[in-house]
Design a protein around this motif. Structure first.
Motif, PDB file in Angstrom:
ATOM      1  N   PHE A 164      13.628  41.415  52.956  1.00  0.00           N
ATOM      2  CA  PHE A 164      14.311  40.417  52.130  1.00  0.00           C
ATOM      3  C   PHE A 164      15.389  39.716  52.941  1.00  0.00           C
ATOM      4  O   PHE A 164      16.175  40.351  53.637  1.00  0.00           O
ATOM      5  N   ARG A 165      15.433  38.381  52.872  1.00  0.00           N
ATOM      6  CA  ARG A 165      16.416  37.591  53.609  1.00  0.00           C
ATOM      7  C   ARG A 165      17.063  36.567  52.685  1.00  0.00           C
ATOM      8  O   ARG A 165      16.419  36.011  51.789  1.00  0.00           O
ATOM      9  N   VAL A 166      18.340  36.314  52.918  1.00  0.00           N
ATOM     10  CA  VAL A 166      19.076  35.305  52.177  1.00  0.00           C
ATOM     11  C   VAL A 166      20.093  34.687  53.127  1.00  0.00           C
ATOM     12  O   VAL A 166      20.580  35.356  54.044  1.00  0.00           O
ATOM     13  N   SER A 167      20.400  33.422  52.944  1.00  0.00           N
ATOM     14  CA  SER A 167      21.333  32.764  53.856  1.00  0.00           C
ATOM     15  C   SER A 167      22.776  33.079  53.488  1.00  0.00           C
ATOM     16  O   SER A 167      23.097  33.394  52.327  1.00  0.00           O
ATOM     17  N   ALA A 168      23.650  32.968  54.472  1.00  0.00           N
ATOM     18  CA  ALA A 168      25.079  33.182  54.231  1.00  0.00           C
ATOM     19  C   ALA A 168      25.611  32.161  53.231  1.00  0.00           C
ATOM     20  O   ALA A 168      26.465  32.481  52.391  1.00  0.00           O
ATOM     21  N   ASP A 169      25.103  30.927  53.286  1.00  0.00           N
ATOM     22  CA  ASP A 169      25.548  29.893  52.351  1.00  0.00           C
ATOM     23  C   ASP A 169      25.166  30.235  50.917  1.00  0.00           C
ATOM     24  O   ASP A 169      25.926  29.963  49.973  1.00  0.00           O
ATOM     25  N   GLU A 170      23.980  30.834  50.733  1.00  0.00           N
ATOM     26  CA  GLU A 170      23.592  31.222  49.371  1.00  0.00           C
ATOM     27  C   GLU A 170      24.504  32.332  48.849  1.00  0.00           C
ATOM     28  O   GLU A 170      24.892  32.315  47.680  1.00  0.00           O
ATOM     29  N   ILE A 171      24.842  33.275  49.708  1.00  0.00           N
ATOM     30  CA  ILE A 171      25.780  34.328  49.293  1.00  0.00           C
ATOM     31  C   ILE A 171      27.089  33.700  48.814  1.00  0.00           C
ATOM     32  O   ILE A 171      27.616  34.049  47.749  1.00  0.00           O
ATOM     33  N   CYS A 172      27.622  32.745  49.565  1.00  0.00           N
ATOM     34  CA  CYS A 172      28.863  32.071  49.164  1.00  0.00           C
ATOM     35  C   CYS A 172      28.708  31.338  47.831  1.00  0.00           C
ATOM     36  O   CYS A 172      29.665  31.251  47.051  1.00  0.00           O
ATOM     37  N   SER A 173      27.521  30.846  47.562  1.00  0.00           N
ATOM     38  CA  SER A 173      27.306  30.083  46.323  1.00  0.00           C
ATOM     39  C   SER A 173      27.494  30.947  45.084  1.00  0.00           C
ATOM     40  O   SER A 173      27.681  30.417  43.975  1.00  0.00           O
ATOM     41  N   TYR A 174      27.458  32.267  45.253  1.00  0.00           N
ATOM     42  CA  TYR A 174      27.669  33.175  44.127  1.00  0.00           C
ATOM     43  C   TYR A 174      29.139  33.575  43.974  1.00  0.00           C
ATOM     44  O   TYR A 174      29.476  34.371  43.099  1.00  0.00           O
ATOM     45  N   GLY A 175      30.009  33.000  44.800  1.00  0.00           N
ATOM     46  CA  GLY A 175      31.413  33.387  44.780  1.00  0.00           C
ATOM     47  C   GLY A 175      32.124  33.099  43.468  1.00  0.00           C
ATOM     48  O   GLY A 175      33.059  33.789  43.095  1.00  0.00           O
ATOM     49  N   GLY A 176      31.688  32.061  42.766  1.00  0.00           N
ATOM     50  CA  GLY A 176      32.302  31.722  41.484  1.00  0.00           C
ATOM     51  C   GLY A 176      31.382  31.946  40.304  1.00  0.00           C
ATOM     52  O   GLY A 176      31.676  31.500  39.186  1.00  0.00           O
ATOM     53  N   LEU A 177      30.282  32.646  40.537  1.00  0.00           N
ATOM     54  CA  LEU A 177      29.260  32.802  39.498  1.00  0.00           C
ATOM     55  C   LEU A 177      29.787  33.494  38.250  1.00  0.00           C
ATOM     56  O   LEU A 177      29.600  33.024  37.128  1.00  0.00           O
ATOM     57  N   LEU A 178      30.440  34.634  38.421  1.00  0.00           N
ATOM     58  CA  LEU A 178      30.876  35.408  37.265  1.00  0.00           C
ATOM     59  C   LEU A 178      31.880  34.643  36.424  1.00  0.00           C
ATOM     60  O   LEU A 178      31.859  34.708  35.189  1.00  0.00           O
ATOM     61  N   ASP A 179      32.766  33.896  37.072  1.00  0.00           N
ATOM     62  CA  ASP A 179      33.728  33.072  36.332  1.00  0.00           C
ATOM     63  C   ASP A 179      33.014  32.014  35.495  1.00  0.00           C
ATOM     64  O   ASP A 179      33.452  31.680  34.394  1.00  0.00           O
ATOM     65  N   SER A 180      31.921  31.491  36.007  1.00  0.00           N
ATOM     66  CA  SER A 180      31.214  30.420  35.302  1.00  0.00           C
ATOM     67  C   SER A 180      30.476  30.926  34.074  1.00  0.00           C
ATOM     68  O   SER A 180      30.190  30.156  33.152  1.00  0.00           O
ATOM     69  N   ILE A 181      30.160  32.233  34.044  1.00  0.00           N
ATOM     70  CA  ILE A 181      29.411  32.788  32.911  1.00  0.00           C
ATOM     71  C   ILE A 181      30.313  33.018  31.705  1.00  0.00           C
ATOM     72  O   ILE A 181      29.968  32.701  30.578  1.00  0.00           O
ATOM     73  N   THR A 182      31.495  33.573  31.928  1.00  0.00           N
ATOM     74  CA  THR A 182      32.344  33.962  30.799  1.00  0.00           C
ATOM     75  C   THR A 182      33.789  33.537  31.016  1.00  0.00           C
ATOM     76  O   THR A 182      34.687  34.364  31.044  1.00  0.00           O
ATOM     77  N   LYS A 183      34.024  32.257  31.141  1.00  0.00           N
ATOM     78  CA  LYS A 183      35.387  31.772  31.342  1.00  0.00           C
ATOM     79  C   LYS A 183      36.314  32.207  30.210  1.00  0.00           C
ATOM     80  O   LYS A 183      37.465  32.576  30.430  1.00  0.00           O
ATOM     81  N   ALA A 184      35.826  32.167  28.975  1.00  0.00           N
ATOM     82  CA  ALA A 184      36.670  32.526  27.836  1.00  0.00           C
ATOM     83  C   ALA A 184      37.130  33.971  27.920  1.00  0.00           C
ATOM     84  O   ALA A 184      38.252  34.305  27.536  1.00  0.00           O
ATOM     85  N   HIS A 185      36.298  34.828  28.454  1.00  0.00           N
ATOM     86  CA  HIS A 185      36.627  36.243  28.486  1.00  0.00           C
ATOM     87  C   HIS A 185      37.506  36.614  29.672  1.00  0.00           C
ATOM     88  O   HIS A 185      38.070  37.698  29.719  1.00  0.00           O
TER      89      HIS A 185
END
Length: 245
Positions: free
Chosen positions: A111-132
């Motif tokens: 399995f391979r993934v780029s470093a840029d894709e890893i960075c793209s998940y840096g704000g993922l959790l905040d985007s799912i549940t900002k209210a919480h």
């Protein structure tokens, strides 16, 4: 789309040298305590967010070796007055407790993934549940592939998040061999133990690991990424899965 933690509103007195004392309303995450019994035997007390206990119970029972899969659970009942959970099994209660744990499938080393894709998940959790995030009181985890969230869970306990995710994974029969886990919490040995059972080859956390967490990730062939941000991260183990490093 996702089951989210309940939040209560509390009033407190906050103080700063600049503004002095003032009344402030805070958002506080709820938690409840339920005693877990399997076939009438007391197992543990689950302290967790009060939503979707089924996934949490299934994941916990699998990780702790009481069952091998959801098909081994015949029935789950919860009593909100006594705060008791009863689990009945489809097999003899001592079967998995006495048997040696089954070995996990080897991690996907191709399995391979780029470093840029890893960075793209840096704000993922905040985007799912900002209210919480106003409560600053829950941990979160998401299983992702190619920028898409496959499964999500949150709870006041970081270990509960992983048990909930495992419950979702086994119930929905999700193949995790080519997925990434994005996690909010600190990564000690106990967290890596559960991540290994989930089966993802890459785990990314916004927080730091411990020395034992790093050691166990190395042993289990898990690519461990920490201090994940939208523009940076630190890869602690098995960096060969991340292109561009």
């Amino acid at each position: 789309m996702y089951a989210l933690s309940d939040i209560n509103h509390y009033t407190c007195t906050s103080y700063s040298k600049q503004d002095g004392p003032k009344q402030e309303e805070l958002h506080i995450s709820q938690e409840v305590a339920y005693k877990l019994y399997i076939e009438g035997k007391s197992i543990t007390t689950l302290i967790a967010s009060p939503h979707d206990f089924k996934d949490l119970i299934i994941g916990y029972c699998i990780v702790e070796g009481h069952v091998e899969g959801p098909e081994d659970i015949a029935h789950i009942s919860m009593d909100s007055e006594t705060h008791r959970i009863d689990v009945s099994l489809t097999h003899d209660v001592s079967y998995y407790q006495d048997a040696a744990p089954k070995p996990r499938a080897p991690k996907n080393m191709d399995f391979r993934v780029s470093a840029d894709e890893i960075c793209s998940y840096g704000g993922l959790l905040d985007s799912i549940t900002k209210a919480h995030h106003t409560s600053h009181g829950v941990h979160e985890g998401a299983i992702v592939k190619d920028g898409k969230v496959i499964a999500y869970a949150e709870d006041v306990g970081r270990h509960n998040v992983l048990d909930r995710l495992l419950g979702i994974i086994v119930t929905q029969k999700i193949d995790t061999s080519d997925k990434i886990l994005i996690f909010s919490g600190r990564v000690p040995q106990s967290v890596i133990y559960k991540v290994n059972r989930i089966g993802v080859p890459i785990m990314c956390s916004r927080a730091m690991p411990t020395a034992l967490g790093i050691s166990l990730a190395e042993k289990y062939n898990i690519t461990l990424v920490n201090v994940l941000r939208p523009d940076s991260f630190k890869c602690m183990t098995h960096k060969e899965r991340i292109t561009g490093l």
